[in-house]
Design a protein around this motif. Structure first.
Motif, PDB file in Angstrom:
ATOM      1  N   MET A  86      47.442  47.201  52.859  1.00  0.00           N
ATOM      2  CA  MET A  86      46.766  47.931  51.769  1.00  0.00           C
ATOM      3  C   MET A  86      46.677  49.416  52.097  1.00  0.00           C
ATOM      4  N   VAL A  87      47.175  50.236  51.220  1.00  0.00           N
ATOM      5  CA  VAL A  87      47.156  51.681  51.472  1.00  0.00           C
ATOM      6  C   VAL A  87      45.714  52.203  51.508  1.00  0.00           C
ATOM      7  N   THR A  88      44.822  51.580  50.756  1.00  0.00           N
ATOM      8  CA  THR A  88      43.427  52.046  50.724  1.00  0.00           C
ATOM      9  C   THR A  88      42.688  51.740  52.025  1.00  0.00           C
ATOM     10  N   HIS A 118      43.472  49.727  43.406  1.00  0.00           N
ATOM     11  CA  HIS A 118      42.018  49.781  43.600  1.00  0.00           C
ATOM     12  C   HIS A 118      41.361  50.915  42.824  1.00  0.00           C
ATOM     13  N   ASP A 119      42.142  51.678  42.052  1.00  0.00           N
ATOM     14  CA  ASP A 119      41.628  52.776  41.235  1.00  0.00           C
ATOM     15  C   ASP A 119      40.732  53.721  42.031  1.00  0.00           C
ATOM     16  N   CYS A 120      41.250  54.156  43.180  1.00  0.00           N
ATOM     17  CA  CYS A 120      40.513  55.111  44.001  1.00  0.00           C
ATOM     18  C   CYS A 120      41.529  55.933  44.797  1.00  0.00           C
ATOM     19  N   GLY A 155      35.123  45.193  50.422  1.00  0.00           N
ATOM     20  CA  GLY A 155      35.879  44.072  50.962  1.00  0.00           C
ATOM     21  C   GLY A 155      36.752  43.442  49.898  1.00  0.00           C
ATOM     22  N   THR A 156      37.813  42.788  50.344  1.00  0.00           N
ATOM     23  CA  THR A 156      38.634  41.993  49.440  1.00  0.00           C
ATOM     24  C   THR A 156      38.538  40.551  49.915  1.00  0.00           C
ATOM     25  N   ALA A 157      38.839  39.631  49.039  1.00  0.00           N
ATOM     26  CA  ALA A 157      38.728  38.216  49.383  1.00  0.00           C
ATOM     27  C   ALA A 157      39.675  37.823  50.515  1.00  0.00           C
TER      28      ALA A 157
END
Length: 161
Positions: free
Chosen positions: A94-96, A19-21, A116-118
């Motif tokens: 998801m770690v995020t 997620h580049d964060c 959100g993710t799909a």
């Protein structure tokens, strides 16, 4: 008598590449969770994968998910990125998404945004350029905060690395 905090006071964090964060995990269990993920990823056969003991996570290749008689005999070659819940992004979690449980609400609002993710629900997107301010704010509140990008990305799963 011990006081229970809603969140751990010892955190590990890093740059989650998927997620580049920034992402955060409970430092008291993160290394053990990562070892479980790596142990399953290292399994060479479905029999080995079924035998991987999980303490912190559930085993997506376990007998409750894949039976030998359903075409997954013990000697069948195992590839973690072919396991349904891994492909779908349900395992490991998801770690995020963990920041929503681990970080104080006001700091979540100040430093991140809920995205959100799909398929896999919401996560807290914390931009990389907020790292020093957020870490300083956490340390002011008594959190122990350590950066470990490799550990965070192992926690995000086999497809992420």
């Amino acid at each position: 008598m011990t006081t229970h905090h809603p969140t751990t006071r010892s955190l590990v964090y890093g740059h989650a590449q998927l997620h580049d964060c920034l992402a955060f995990a409970d430092a008291s269990t993160a290394a053990e969770e990562a070892a479980e993920i790596q142990a399953l990823a290292a399994a060479r056969t479905w029999g080995e994968a079924r035998q991987v003991r999980m303490t912190h996570l559930w085993n997506p290749a376990g007998p409750e998910c894949y039976e030998p008689e359903d075409g997954y005999p013990d000697d069948r070659p195992f590839e973690i990125n072919e396991v349904g819940s891994v492909v779908e992004g349900d395992w490991p979690p998801m770690v995020t998404a963990r920041a929503s449980e681990l970080l104080p609400r006001d700091l979540q609002r100040q430093f991140g945004s809920r995205e959100g993710t799909a398929l896999n629900g919401d996560y807290l997107e914390i931009p990389l350029d907020r790292e020093s301010d957020l870490v300083a704010a956490l340390r002011e509140r008594g959190y122990e905060v350590t950066r470990d990008d490799k550990l965070i990305n192992v926690l995000d799963g086999p497809l992420a690395g």
